[in-house]
Design an enzyme around this catalytic site. Structure first.
Site, PDB file in Angstrom:
ATOM      1  N   LYS A  27     -58.762 -49.797 -64.866  1.00  0.00           N
ATOM      2  CA  LYS A  27     -57.453 -50.580 -64.268  1.00  0.00           C
ATOM      3  C   LYS A  27     -56.977 -50.046 -62.960  1.00  0.00           C
ATOM      4  CE  LYS A  27     -53.161 -52.392 -66.356  1.00  0.00           C
ATOM      5  NZ  LYS A  27     -52.699 -52.408 -65.072  1.00  0.00           N
ATOM      6  N   TRP A  28     -57.095 -50.904 -62.049  1.00  0.00           N
ATOM      7  CA  TRP A  28     -56.497 -50.584 -60.681  1.00  0.00           C
ATOM      8  C   TRP A  28     -55.090 -50.769 -60.638  1.00  0.00           C
ATOM      9  CZ3 TRP A  28     -59.226 -48.318 -56.811  1.00  0.00           C
ATOM     10  CH2 TRP A  28     -60.429 -48.018 -57.088  1.00  0.00           C
TER      11      TRP A  28
END
Length: 277
Positions: A27-28
Site C-alpha cells: 500500500k503506497w
C-alpha cells in the site's frame, strides 16, 4: 473520463490473512489518482481534476483509450513514499517535488471498459499496456504469504499492505470487502490536554522529558461513552481557553494508534483506543 475509484475496507482487527483466492501488494502512502488517457489526458483525484498540477505525468507511456488507477507519491532517497511531501505538493505548487504514479489497476483498455473482468486478468492487461518510466511504475502482487509480507513491511516502517481477491471485479465508487487494507499503525500513550469548541476533537500532548509537548488533535475512534466520561474531567481541570479550544490540565492519559509523525512534530491521524487507568 472520470471513474469513481473502488475503495477499500479495513481488514478485521487490522490483521493480515492468507488465502489461495487472494494476493497482497504494497500500500503506497500517497494520493489516489485516476489517469484517463481517452480523447485527451486527464488526471483525476477523488475530488479534483489535477491535470495541470502534474506536468511530469503528461505524455503517459500508455495508448489512447486507457484508464489507470493508482497512487501518486513523492519518493525519498531510500525509495519510500513521503506522504507529507506528496500532500504539500498537492496543496501548493511552490517548490513541489516530482511525483511517481504507482499503477495498480487498469479500468479501460483499447477504449473498452474492463472493470468487469477479474483482477488477475486486469493485472495482465496492465503489464501489457503500461511501459514503466521514471514517473510511471506498476504495483505488482507479491509471491507468498501476506502475513510474512506484512511483517517485512512493518520492519521497514512502510504504510501497510492491501489484500485483494484475485477474481474481484472493479466496483466503481464502492467500499468493497474484495479489497482489504492492513495498516502498519504505531502505538503511543498520550495526554488529553483540551478539546475543540467547534469540532468533536481532543487536543493531545506527549511526554517529552519533563514537559508535555503539544502534538495536535484527535478525532478518530472517540466514542460517545468516552466523551461523556471525560466531561467531569473537562469541568474540573479546566486551565484556560482560546477562541477555538478549551484547555485542561494533563491528568488523563490514553492509548492511541497513529500512522507516523509530521516534520512539524504533530502526530499523523491518531486514533483513540482506550483510557489508561
Amino acid at each position: 473520463m472520470f471513474i469513481p475509484p473502488m475503495l477499500l475496507q479495513y481488514a478485521k482487527n487490522n490483521e493480515p490473512f492468507d488465502g489461495i483466492s487472494t494476493f497482497a501488494e504494497l500500500k503506497w502512502d500517497g494520493i489516489r489518482l485516476i489517469v484517463s488517457n481517452m480523447d485527451e489526458l486527464n488526471l483525476f483525484t477523488k475530488n479534483t481534476n489535477a491535470t495541470a498540477k502534474y506536468p511530469e505525468l503528461h505524455n503517459p507511456p500508455i495508448p489512447k483509450g486507457t484508464i489507470l488507477d493508482g497512487e501518486i507519491v513523492v519518493l525519498d532517497e531510500e525509495g519510500r513514499a513521503d506522504f507529507e511531501e506528496t500532500n504539500a505538493g498537492f496543496r501548493s505548487s511552490k517548490k513541489r517535488k516530482p511525483v511517481v504514479f504507482m499503477a495498480f489497476d487498469i479500468l479501460y483498455h483499447a477504449g473498452i471498459d474492463v472493470t468487469g473482468l477479474p483482477l488477475e486478468r486486469r493485472k495482465q492487461l496492465l503489464e501489457e499496456t503500461l511501459q514503466e518510466t521514471e514517473h510511471y511504475r506498476i504495483v505488482r502482487p507479491i509471491r507468498g504469504s501476506a502475513k510474512d509480507f506484512y511483517k517485512i513491511v512493518c520492519q521497514l516502517g512502510l504504510e501497510g499492505i492491501v489484500i485483494k481477491k484475485k477474481d474481484s471485479r472493479y466496483e466503481k465508487g464502492v467500499r468493497s470487502w474484495s479489497w482489504q487494507k492492513v495498516i502498519n499503525y504505531q502505538k503511543a500513550e498520550v495526554y488529553i490536554t483540551g478539546y475543540s469548541k467547534k469540532e468533536s476533537s481532543w487536543l493531545l500532548g506527549y511526554q517529552d522529558g519533563e514537559r508535555i509537548r503539544p502534538i495536535g488533535t484527535m478525532e478518530l475512534g472517540i466514542t460517545q461513552s468516552a466523551r461523556e466520561s471525560m466531561w467531569p474531567v473537562f469541568r474540573s481541570f479546566k486551565s484556560g481557553e482560546s477562541k477555538d479550544y478549551v484547555y485542561i490540565k494533563p491528568v488523563v492519559r490514553c492509548k492511541v494508534k497513529y500512522r507516523d509523525w509530521y516534520k512539524s512534530g504533530a502526530m499523523r491521524l491518531p486514533v483513540f483506543e482506550e483510557f489508561i487507568v
